[in-house]
Design a protein around this motif. Structure first.
Motif, PDB file in Angstrom:
ATOM      1  N   TYR A 272      40.944  46.238  41.663  1.00 16.55           N
ATOM      2  CA  TYR A 272      39.672  46.761  42.176  1.00 16.55           C
ATOM      3  C   TYR A 272      38.690  45.623  42.450  1.00 16.55           C
ATOM      4  CZ  TYR A 272      35.257  49.327  42.336  1.00 16.55           C
ATOM      5  OH  TYR A 272      34.031  49.815  42.713  1.00 16.55           O
ATOM      6  N   GLU A 273      38.547  44.716  41.474  1.00 12.75           N
ATOM      7  CA  GLU A 273      37.592  43.609  41.659  1.00 12.75           C
ATOM      8  C   GLU A 273      37.983  42.712  42.833  1.00 12.75           C
ATOM      9  OE1 GLU A 273      35.476  42.803  37.377  1.00 12.75           O
ATOM     10  OE2 GLU A 273      37.185  41.553  37.870  1.00 12.75           O
ATOM     11  N   ARG A 274      39.263  42.614  43.084  1.00 11.84           N
ATOM     12  CA  ARG A 274      39.717  41.726  44.159  1.00 11.84           C
ATOM     13  C   ARG A 274      39.537  42.344  45.538  1.00 11.84           C
ATOM     14  NH1 ARG A 274      41.899  37.414  42.062  1.00 11.84           N
ATOM     15  NH2 ARG A 274      42.808  36.654  43.995  1.00 11.84           N
ATOM     16  N   ASN A 275      39.260  43.661  45.562  1.00  9.60           N
ATOM     17  CA  ASN A 275      39.160  44.322  46.868  1.00  9.60           C
ATOM     18  C   ASN A 275      37.844  45.054  47.105  1.00  9.60           C
ATOM     19  OD1 ASN A 275      41.966  43.910  48.107  1.00  9.60           O
ATOM     20  ND2 ASN A 275      42.403  44.560  46.014  1.00  9.60           N
ATOM     21  N   ALA A 276      37.111  45.329  46.019  1.00  7.91           N
ATOM     22  CA  ALA A 276      35.834  46.044  46.180  1.00  7.91           C
ATOM     23  C   ALA A 276      34.739  45.042  46.536  1.00  7.91           C
ATOM     24  CB  ALA A 276      35.490  46.769  44.890  1.00  7.91           C
ATOM     25  N   PHE A 277      33.549  45.530  46.759  1.00  4.96           N
ATOM     26  CA  PHE A 277      32.346  44.711  47.004  1.00  4.96           C
ATOM     27  C   PHE A 277      32.561  43.718  48.160  1.00  4.96           C
ATOM     28  CE2 PHE A 277      32.948  44.865  42.215  1.00  4.96           C
ATOM     29  CZ  PHE A 277      32.335  46.094  42.064  1.00  4.96           C
ATOM     30  N   GLY A 278      33.445  44.031  49.082  1.00  2.00           N
ATOM     31  CA  GLY A 278      33.697  43.135  50.207  1.00  2.00           C
ATOM     32  C   GLY A 278      34.580  41.951  49.866  1.00  2.00           C
ATOM     33  N   ASN A 279      35.210  41.976  48.684  1.00  3.01           N
ATOM     34  CA  ASN A 279      36.110  40.862  48.334  1.00  3.01           C
ATOM     35  C   ASN A 279      37.401  40.900  49.156  1.00  3.01           C
ATOM     36  OD1 ASN A 279      34.270  39.893  46.572  1.00  3.01           O
ATOM     37  ND2 ASN A 279      35.330  40.502  44.698  1.00  3.01           N
ATOM     38  N   ASN A 280      37.824  42.155  49.503  1.00  4.46           N
ATOM     39  CA  ASN A 280      38.933  42.367  50.437  1.00  4.46           C
ATOM     40  C   ASN A 280      40.054  41.340  50.470  1.00  4.46           C
ATOM     41  OD1 ASN A 280      37.498  44.601  51.207  1.00  4.46           O
ATOM     42  ND2 ASN A 280      36.480  43.550  52.923  1.00  4.46           N
ATOM     43  N   THR A 281      40.573  40.947  49.303  1.00  2.35           N
ATOM     44  CA  THR A 281      41.652  39.963  49.319  1.00  2.35           C
ATOM     45  C   THR A 281      42.983  40.596  49.717  1.00  2.35           C
ATOM     46  OG1 THR A 281      42.110  40.396  47.001  1.00  2.35           O
ATOM     47  CG2 THR A 281      40.630  38.555  47.471  1.00  2.35           C
ATOM     48  N   GLY A 282      43.061  41.937  49.599  1.00  2.00           N
ATOM     49  CA  GLY A 282      44.316  42.619  49.902  1.00  2.00           C
ATOM     50  C   GLY A 282      45.345  42.493  48.796  1.00  2.00           C
ATOM     51  N   ASP A 283      45.014  41.792  47.722  1.00  2.00           N
ATOM     52  CA  ASP A 283      45.965  41.606  46.617  1.00  2.00           C
ATOM     53  C   ASP A 283      46.109  42.876  45.793  1.00  2.00           C
ATOM     54  OD1 ASP A 283      46.033  38.916  47.314  1.00  2.00           O
ATOM     55  OD2 ASP A 283      44.419  38.397  45.917  1.00  2.00           O
ATOM     56  N   THR A 284      47.325  43.109  45.299  1.00  2.00           N
ATOM     57  CA  THR A 284      47.492  44.142  44.280  1.00  2.00           C
ATOM     58  C   THR A 284      48.062  43.467  43.039  1.00  2.00           C
ATOM     59  OG1 THR A 284      49.694  44.623  45.117  1.00  2.00           O
ATOM     60  CG2 THR A 284      47.930  46.091  45.838  1.00  2.00           C
ATOM     61  N   VAL A 285      47.619  43.970  41.888  1.00  2.00           N
ATOM     62  CA  VAL A 285      48.157  43.481  40.621  1.00  2.00           C
ATOM     63  C   VAL A 285      48.807  44.677  39.945  1.00  2.00           C
ATOM     64  CG1 VAL A 285      47.571  42.461  38.389  1.00  2.00           C
ATOM     65  CG2 VAL A 285      46.385  41.690  40.448  1.00  2.00           C
ATOM     66  N   GLN A 286      50.064  44.534  39.539  1.00  2.00           N
ATOM     67  CA  GLN A 286      50.797  45.638  38.926  1.00  2.00           C
ATOM     68  C   GLN A 286      50.771  45.512  37.401  1.00  2.00           C
ATOM     69  OE1 GLN A 286      51.833  48.149  40.689  1.00  2.00           O
ATOM     70  NE2 GLN A 286      51.596  47.236  42.745  1.00  2.00           N
ATOM     71  N   ALA A 287      51.005  46.670  36.749  1.00  2.00           N
ATOM     72  CA  ALA A 287      51.023  46.677  35.278  1.00  2.00           C
ATOM     73  C   ALA A 287      52.018  45.644  34.743  1.00  2.00           C
ATOM     74  CB  ALA A 287      51.374  48.067  34.761  1.00  2.00           C
ATOM     75  N   ALA A 288      53.152  45.504  35.433  1.00  2.00           N
ATOM     76  CA  ALA A 288      54.174  44.546  34.978  1.00  2.00           C
ATOM     77  C   ALA A 288      53.633  43.108  35.022  1.00  2.00           C
ATOM     78  CB  ALA A 288      55.417  44.666  35.845  1.00  2.00           C
ATOM     79  N   ASP A 289      52.805  42.814  36.024  1.00  2.00           N
ATOM     80  CA  ASP A 289      52.213  41.462  36.116  1.00  2.00           C
ATOM     81  C   ASP A 289      51.347  41.178  34.890  1.00  2.00           C
ATOM     82  OD1 ASP A 289      53.362  41.351  38.638  1.00  2.00           O
ATOM     83  OD2 ASP A 289      51.539  42.083  39.638  1.00  2.00           O
ATOM     84  N   VAL A 290      50.564  42.200  34.507  1.00  2.00           N
ATOM     85  CA  VAL A 290      49.676  42.029  33.348  1.00  2.00           C
ATOM     86  C   VAL A 290      50.510  41.834  32.094  1.00  2.00           C
ATOM     87  CG1 VAL A 290      47.940  43.174  31.911  1.00  2.00           C
ATOM     88  CG2 VAL A 290      47.804  43.334  34.404  1.00  2.00           C
ATOM     89  N   LYS A 291      51.576  42.621  31.981  1.00  2.00           N
ATOM     90  CA  LYS A 291      52.458  42.525  30.816  1.00  2.00           C
ATOM     91  C   LYS A 291      52.975  41.096  30.667  1.00  2.00           C
ATOM     92  CE  LYS A 291      56.154  45.422  28.962  1.00  2.00           C
ATOM     93  NZ  LYS A 291      57.026  46.509  29.444  1.00  2.00           N
ATOM     94  N   ASN A 292      53.377  40.511  31.782  1.00  2.00           N
ATOM     95  CA  ASN A 292      53.886  39.140  31.736  1.00  2.00           C
ATOM     96  C   ASN A 292      52.803  38.117  31.436  1.00  2.00           C
ATOM     97  OD1 ASN A 292      56.451  40.012  32.339  1.00  2.00           O
ATOM     98  ND2 ASN A 292      56.125  39.859  34.568  1.00  2.00           N
ATOM     99  N   ALA A 293      51.565  38.421  31.869  1.00  2.00           N
ATOM    100  CA  ALA A 293      50.476  37.446  31.705  1.00  2.00           C
ATOM    101  C   ALA A 293      49.859  37.482  30.311  1.00  2.00           C
ATOM    102  CB  ALA A 293      49.394  37.706  32.747  1.00  2.00           C
ATOM    103  N   ARG A 294      50.138  38.542  29.559  1.00  2.00           N
ATOM    104  CA  ARG A 294      49.512  38.681  28.236  1.00  2.00           C
ATOM    105  C   ARG A 294      49.888  37.543  27.293  1.00  2.00           C
ATOM    106  NH1 ARG A 294      47.049  43.420  26.283  1.00  2.00           N
ATOM    107  NH2 ARG A 294      47.127  45.162  27.724  1.00  2.00           N
TER     108      ARG A 294
END
Ligand code: HEC
Ligand code: CU
Length: 372
Positions: free
Chosen positions: A350-372
């Motif tokens: 949401y932060e990467r795409n809202a407020f005109g940030n429009n990066t087009g990126d998606t972050v998946q739950a699995a990505d977060v799991k790996n980054a923890r």
């Protein structure tokens, strides 16, 4: 003429005082009605001290005004030079302290009895851990693995109950011994609901303890009572006390909901940008909005903007890092332990795409799991 004027001012002040007092009584300008044995005792003690203080105030004020009037200079009054040699003059030095001590002991008796009750250790049926954070309360039901995050409800939704109403609140069964374990995640807070429990500080790194036994169903309000920063006024408390049967139902529903959310977060399903944005917006509004603002503009020099933020528009890894681990020494706490993988993935997306940030990126739950 002057005398008449004095009399007029005097009676005007008197009338104002009387009418304010009635107004205060109507506004219920007192502690909320207590609904547990301990808070009832506290309430009674408060009424006792207030009553004694009021009576003393009235007597002293009356004596002062009487003396000013009776012994005024204009009637030629001369002060008694031998007062201290008379019987009353001599004994008053003993009498006055004895009376004062008597009044003190009248209050100290029930005072120490109630203080002892405050520290009593009664076996509890339910234990709730209450965590204060800038600026929300989190409730963890220790026996039932339920967690409630309680945020201020925005003005548009709360209406007249703004600064009192929250988005999710503590629910307790009636006639049940409840233990509260109070702590904090950042600075000192104080969980204060005068109708049901005494006030104790929530201190980071410490556990304070208090308890309640509410015997009347209803909804009770309170607030943080320890100045904890700019959002101190934004952490109201709401406690709903319901029947034991209803409470069992409520627990069931709540557990089912928590299980569904956990299962959703654990599944490695790849979600669309739209799906993540909808979920992320909800998380942002509930969790991040207080500091970073509804439009992502933050508060200059206090909370950074998310709109066009170098982190929210830069490398995804850095963005995940600050949201999951926080930034020690700042108000940006680690959200990793507080939100699940899917919620974190959604709010970052949401932060990467809202407020005109429009990066087009998606972050998946699995990505977060790996980054923890
Ligand atoms: C209590 C206030 C507070 C809350 C709530 C909060 N943040 Fe922050 N956030 C901060 C502060 C302060 C910083 C700046 C830290 C620093 O000094 O680098 C920050 C920094 C950030 C940054 C980096 C911005 C930049 O460009 O430096 C991101 C991204 C961010 N927060 C995301 C979030 C998300 C996502 C949430 C909700 C899950 C959230 N924040 C909730 C206070 C908060
Ligand atoms: Cu607080």
């Amino acid at each position: 003429m002057l005398k008449k004027l004095n009399w007029l001012t005097g009676s005007a002040i008197f009338t104002t005082l009387i009418s304010t007092k009635t107004a205060l009584a109507e506004a219920k300008y007192n502690l909320p009605d207590p609904v547990s044995p301990l808070t009832r005792e506290v309430y009674d003690l408060h009424m006792l001290t207030t009553m004694i203080a009021t009576i003393i105030m009235i007597i002293v004020t009356a004596v002062i005004f009487y003396a000013i009037w009776k012994f005024r200079k204009s009637t030629g009054y001369i002060a008694d030079q031998n007062f201290h040699t008379g019987k009353f003059g001599t004994w008053s030095w003993v009498l006055v302290p004895v009376i004062v001590l008597g009044i003190d002991l009248t209050i100290a008796g029930p005072g120490s009895r109630i203080l002892k009750q405050v520290e009593e250790n009664i076996p509890a049926d339910i234990t709730v851990k209450v965590i204060g954070s800038q600026w929300r309360w989190t409730y963890e039901y220790m026996e039932d693995d339920i967690r409630i995050v309680s945020n201020l409800l925005p003005k548009e939704q709360a209406g007249d109950m703004y600064l009192r109403e929250v988005d999710d609140h503590l629910v307790l069964p009636v006639n049940t011994q409840v233990r509260f374990l109070l702590t904090a995640s950042d600075v000192l807070h104080n969980w204060w609901v005068p109708a049901i429990a005494v006030k104790k500080d929530s201190i980071p790194g410490y556990i304070n303890e208090t308890y309640t036994y509410v015997d009347t169903e209803g909804t009770y309000y309170g607030q943080c009572a320890e100045n904890c920063g700019t959002g101190h006024a934004s952490m109201p408390i709401k406690v709903e006390v319901i029947s034991k049967e209803k409470y069992v139902q409520w627990l069931k529903g709540r557990k089912a909901k928590a299980q569904t959310a956990a299962a959703e977060a654990a599944s490695n399903k790849v979600r669309t940008l739209e799906d993540l944005m909808t979920r992320g917006e909800a998380v942002y509004q509930k969790t991040c909005l207080v500091c970073h603002g509804a439009t992502g503009a933050g508060i200059p020099n206090v909370f950074p903007a998310i709109k066009a933020s170098p982190i929210a528009t830069g490398a995804i890894a850095d963005h995940m890092d600050i949201v999951i681990k926080g930034k020690p020494g700042t108000a940006m706490t680690a959200w990793g332990p507080q939100l699940n993988d899917l919620e974190l993935a959604a709010v970052i997306t949401y932060e990467r795409n809202a407020f005109g940030n429009n990066t087009g990126d998606t972050v998946q739950a699995a990505d977060v799991k790996n980054a923890r």
